[in-house]
Design a protein around this motif. Structure first.
Motif, PDB file in Angstrom:
ATOM      1  N   LYS A 162     -10.589  -3.801   3.161  1.00  0.00           N
ATOM      2  CA  LYS A 162     -10.282  -2.496   3.752  1.00  0.00           C
ATOM      3  C   LYS A 162      -8.857  -2.097   3.387  1.00  0.00           C
ATOM      4  O   LYS A 162      -8.596  -0.942   2.990  1.00  0.00           O
ATOM      5  N   LYS A 163      -7.910  -3.035   3.488  1.00  0.00           N
ATOM      6  CA  LYS A 163      -6.514  -2.747   3.129  1.00  0.00           C
ATOM      7  C   LYS A 163      -6.399  -2.421   1.638  1.00  0.00           C
ATOM      8  O   LYS A 163      -5.652  -1.521   1.243  1.00  0.00           O
ATOM      9  N   GLU A 164      -7.141  -3.181   0.806  1.00  0.00           N
ATOM     10  CA  GLU A 164      -7.103  -2.906  -0.628  1.00  0.00           C
ATOM     11  C   GLU A 164      -7.629  -1.503  -0.939  1.00  0.00           C
ATOM     12  O   GLU A 164      -7.067  -0.787  -1.778  1.00  0.00           O
ATOM     13  N   TYR A 165      -8.689  -1.106  -0.254  1.00  0.00           N
ATOM     14  CA  TYR A 165      -9.271   0.213  -0.477  1.00  0.00           C
ATOM     15  C   TYR A 165      -8.286   1.308  -0.079  1.00  0.00           C
ATOM     16  O   TYR A 165      -8.062   2.268  -0.828  1.00  0.00           O
ATOM     17  N   ILE A 166      -7.677   1.169   1.096  1.00  0.00           N
ATOM     18  CA  ILE A 166      -6.726   2.189   1.580  1.00  0.00           C
ATOM     19  C   ILE A 166      -5.516   2.258   0.656  1.00  0.00           C
ATOM     20  O   ILE A 166      -5.038   3.349   0.311  1.00  0.00           O
ATOM     21  N   THR A 167      -4.999   1.101   0.241  1.00  0.00           N
ATOM     22  CA  THR A 167      -3.837   1.082  -0.656  1.00  0.00           C
ATOM     23  C   THR A 167      -4.127   1.789  -1.964  1.00  0.00           C
ATOM     24  O   THR A 167      -3.309   2.579  -2.463  1.00  0.00           O
ATOM     25  N   LYS A 168      -5.313   1.529  -2.524  1.00  0.00           N
ATOM     26  CA  LYS A 168      -5.642   2.155  -3.803  1.00  0.00           C
ATOM     27  C   LYS A 168      -5.915   3.644  -3.643  1.00  0.00           C
ATOM     28  O   LYS A 168      -5.602   4.441  -4.540  1.00  0.00           O
ATOM     29  N   GLN A 169      -6.470   4.039  -2.506  1.00  0.00           N
ATOM     30  CA  GLN A 169      -6.691   5.459  -2.257  1.00  0.00           C
ATOM     31  C   GLN A 169      -5.361   6.199  -2.186  1.00  0.00           C
ATOM     32  O   GLN A 169      -5.195   7.281  -2.758  1.00  0.00           O
ATOM     33  N   ILE A 170      -4.389   5.619  -1.483  1.00  0.00           N
ATOM     34  CA  ILE A 170      -3.065   6.248  -1.379  1.00  0.00           C
ATOM     35  C   ILE A 170      -2.411   6.332  -2.749  1.00  0.00           C
ATOM     36  O   ILE A 170      -1.798   7.350  -3.104  1.00  0.00           O
ATOM     37  N   ALA A 171      -2.528   5.261  -3.537  1.00  0.00           N
ATOM     38  CA  ALA A 171      -1.947   5.268  -4.884  1.00  0.00           C
ATOM     39  C   ALA A 171      -2.596   6.336  -5.761  1.00  0.00           C
ATOM     40  O   ALA A 171      -1.914   7.019  -6.542  1.00  0.00           O
ATOM     41  N   SER A 172      -3.910   6.518  -5.633  1.00  0.00           N
ATOM     42  CA  SER A 172      -4.594   7.533  -6.447  1.00  0.00           C
ATOM     43  C   SER A 172      -4.184   8.940  -6.033  1.00  0.00           C
ATOM     44  O   SER A 172      -4.051   9.825  -6.879  1.00  0.00           O
ATOM     45  N   VAL A 173      -3.968   9.145  -4.727  1.00  0.00           N
ATOM     46  CA  VAL A 173      -3.512  10.457  -4.254  1.00  0.00           C
ATOM     47  C   VAL A 173      -2.117  10.758  -4.800  1.00  0.00           C
ATOM     48  O   VAL A 173      -1.837  11.869  -5.263  1.00  0.00           O
ATOM     49  N   LYS A 174      -1.216   9.761  -4.761  1.00  0.00           N
ATOM     50  CA  LYS A 174       0.138   9.959  -5.286  1.00  0.00           C
ATOM     51  C   LYS A 174       0.110  10.253  -6.783  1.00  0.00           C
ATOM     52  O   LYS A 174       0.863  11.111  -7.269  1.00  0.00           O
TER      53      LYS A 174
END
Length: 517
Positions: A162-174
């Motif tokens: 779950k943390k990996e998914y959220i981290t990658k989602q934030i990185a993709s948004v940035k």
């Protein structure tokens, strides 16, 4: 699919309720079934101790009327889920999307632990970030890799994927944000696609009113107006909290937690708050009042916030924020609910001729309100000598008293338009000012958007006398000061700007260029 299962559970629950109270007849059961969807209106708000929405009063009053029935119904529903085996709940959770799964984890401690299941989240992660393949067949190497990834799930702590998914989602948004804002308009120095970024990211703004007791009232913007270099956001309504009980106001950008490129973000999805500015409402005093009419008084709080109070009740009528486009998208998306976005460190532009002062500057200034522009001017090739330093500021003359050809008229009757859900009006001699100052390299050096007002000058002007009443308009912050002098021509009923001067902070210049003025 997840929605269908949610409806199935809801129908099962309604059926149990009907069997549980047969004595009240079918009509009563049907009446309660129709009331159940209204329950979602109460749970649609952000949960937390003492947190309210402005629109929540109707829902809370509804809860007061039928609270006893809802309490018993919710207890029955909660008990039914508590008795359900974990294996069945995990099977149900496996059909949820990421946002629904995060919401489910907020229901109870048991749901939180179940919703952290790594097998569910690695499937969501793989679906979201796996590369699109034209070939539907998976070769043996890929099969081994997939099986190995699932075998390694048990070695990770709960919630790892779950943390990996959220981290990658934030990185993709940035990354998407940086890509959209990369093209810059050479004339304004601002990103070309700011308006497009606001639309794509589903960006909105909210204010959080905090009481002295700790309660919070959250309001999302009611009205939005996009200008040439800024956006004006307005909040109004009938259910404002009592002003005397409030201590601070937080202005936040609001975006969906996860970007969904194929669906328009809906109002009830999880959203991320990014703090832009915090204001102290005890500063609503005579010193910050900039104008009034027969109904309201308006107060200006730095940076760029306008607060309207009803004259009679001394309570909130509306709140209006004017936000400059410079770093607006970053400040509205990349901060947190408590910490504003921090600009990256500035690398000084080396000045190859500091002895000549500032040269090659460009200024764009707008005066507007309610979509009406009173002034829209661009001034190029501005310069000043190194010796023009007064009280820690460098003086940059834009419009000179003595040069009549530089004097500019304001178009139309100047006034700041306001509205609520009941009344509207216009406060004379007030407006919004947008300033964008570019340095010799075309980079934004000083940008702001703020309410301003015309006042009678405190002291007589040093310049030539004009046949008309003189007024002044000023703005001050830590980076500089803007001073405007105007004359009212009664015959033509219009204002003329006869003097416009910028005072730039020496500390700002030294930091920007690495000089030692």
């Amino acid at each position: 699919m997840a929605t269908g299962r949610g409806r199935m559970l809801q129908q099962r629950w309604l059926g149990l309720q009907t069997l549980r109270e047969p004595s009240k007849g079918g009509g009563a059961a049907q009446g309660r079934a129709r009331q159940v969807p209204g329950r979602s209106r109460v749970f649609g708000f952000r949960k937390g101790p003492g947190v309210k929405f402005s629109a929540g009063s109707a829902a809370l009053r509804c809860h007061g009327r039928d609270g006893q029935h809802w309490e018993s119904s919710f207890s029955c529903y909660s008990g039914l889920l508590d008795r359900m085996p974990s294996e069945i709940l995990l099977k149900i959770f496996s059909y949820l999307d990421a946002v629904s799964l995060l919401c489910t984890g907020c229901v109870s401690r048991r749901f939180y632990h179940l919703a952290n299941d790594n097998f569910i989240w690695i499937r969501i992660y793989s679906t979201a970030f796996s590369s699109t393949r034209s070939n539907w067949k998976v070769n043996s190497v890929e099969k081994i890799a997939i099986s190995m990834s699932f075998l390694s799930v048990q070695d990770k702590e709960a919630g790892y994927w779950k943390k990996e998914y959220i981290t990658k989602q934030i990185a993709s948004v940035k990354a998407a944000l940086a890509d959209i804002l990369k093209p810059v308009n050479p004339y304004t120095g601002l990103p070309v696609k700011t308006k497009e970024a606001l639309r794509i990211f589903g960006l909105g703004w909210a204010i959080i009113l905090k009481e002295k007791s700790g309660k919070e009232y959250i309001m999302e913007h009611v009205d939005l107006s996009i200008n040439d270099t800024s956006v004006t956001v307005t909040w109004y309504g009938k259910n404002w909290p009592c002003l005397a009980s409030l201590s601070t106001l937080d202005l936040c950008g609001v975006t969906p937690v996860f970007m969904d490129w194929y669906k328009t973000p809906t109002k009830h999805r999880l959203r991320w708050h990014s703090l832009i500015a915090k204001y102290n409402l005890s500063h609503l005093t005579e010193s910050t009042m900039i104008g009034c009419d027969r109904l309201i008084r308006i107060f200006c709080l730095h940076p760029g916030l306008l607060v309207g109070l009803w004259k009679k009740e001394e309570e909130l009528a509306f709140v209006m924020a004017n936000l400059h486009f410079h770093h607006l998208v970053e400040r509205s998306t990349l901060g947190s609910a408590t910490i504003p976005y921090e600009l990256p460190p500035h690398s000084p532009f080396l000045d190859d001729s500091p002895e000549y002062g500032l040269h090659g500057y460009q200024l764009h200034v707008d005066l507007h309100s309610g979509g009406v522009f009173y002034l829209c001017g661009t001034f190029r090739n501005l310069f000043t000598k190194k010796g023009n330093i007064e009280n820690g500021h460098v003086k940059l003359i834009v419009i000179n008293f003595k040069n009549n050809r530089e004097h500019l008229p304001l178009i139309g009757k100047v006034g700041l338009s306001w509205k609520t859900d009941i009344f509207d009006g216009c406060i004379k001699s007030c407006s919004m000012m947008d300033v964008t100052l570019l340095d010799e390299h075309g980079k934004p050096f000083w940008c702001f958007s703020s309410p301003v007002c015309m006042r009678l000058p405190a002291t007589p002007s040093d310049g030539p006398s004009f046949l008309g009443q003189m007024y002044s308009m000023d703005y001050v912050d830590a980076e500089g000061r803007v001073h405007v002098e105007l004359v009212w021509i009664r015959e033509t009923e219009e204002y003329f700007i006869v003097n416009l001067v910028l005072y730039l902070s020496v500390a700002k210049i030294n930091h920007w260029f690495g000089t030692e003025y």
